[in-house]
Write a protein that holds these residues in place. Structure first.
Motif: not given
Length: 199
Positions: A30-40, A61-64
């Motif tokens: 399956d695919s992985r759903h991550i956010t931009l602040d994900d440690e991986f 902010g930090e995501e950018l």
């Protein structure tokens, strides 16, 4: 589903086995759903972002900062399924904030992206399912991108194109099989590009 998951789970459920059939790449189930602040975040060679123009996608902010670092360190972002001038403006403004001073250009026909595995010399406009039932496409297809200083494509943008829908509806008799085949080939080329040219 929320906008970011509008084609999930069927797009991934069809595309990932297609990658296994068409390549020798080992594919997760399956695919992985991550956010931009994900440690991986930095473990993934490519990110697939869809329908950013529908909502208010604008990393801050930090995501950018993390998305910029991801792209500058060799990551590859594919933006899909946004249509018309209003949605183009949303995406352009957001990506210009992430990569200020970097030009958005049409990906040239001779770019290795179009031949890294499959020869994609035809720029077929891939419709969303809704476009099969009377909703007009909001303009011609544009395959645009942003390059780094060494000529590596960091961001690919499918404007007036819905590659994710072609994956999602791959098993539906009403969706044109040639469009799904084209979308698979583009997706595989993006994936191989991210694992070789961006590595």
């Amino acid at each position: 589903n929320p906008w970011w998951a509008i084609d999930y789970p069927y797009a991934e459920a069809h595309f990932l086995p297609a990658v296994e059939r068409m390549t020798s790449v080992e594919v997760a189930p399956d695919s992985r759903h991550i956010t931009l602040d994900d440690e991986f975040l930095f473990d993934y060679p490519w990110l697939f972002l869809q329908q950013p123009g529908q909502g208010s996608w604008f990393p801050q902010g930090e995501e950018l900062v993390r998305l910029r670092e991801y792209l500058e360190r060799g990551g590859f972002l594919v933006i899909d399924d946004f249509h018309g001038e209003r949605e183009w403006a949303v995406v352009r403004e957001a990506i210009n904030a992430v990569l200020p001073g970097r030009a958005i250009v049409d990906i040239p026909d001779g770019d290795i992206l179009h031949s890294i595995l499959f020869d994609l010399d035809k720029r077929t406009q891939i419709p969303g399912e809704r476009h099969l039932y009377g909703q007009r496409m909001q303009g011609p297809p544009h395959w645009r991108g942003i390059y780094d200083d060494h000529g590596r494509l960091m961001v690919a943008m499918n404007h007036n194109i819905d590659m994710g829908d072609a994956w999602e509806h791959a098993a539906d008799a009403h969706y044109p099989a040639p469009m799904t085949a084209t979308a698979y080939r583009f997706g595989v080329n993006y994936l191989i590009y991210s694992m070789t040219e961006c590595a």
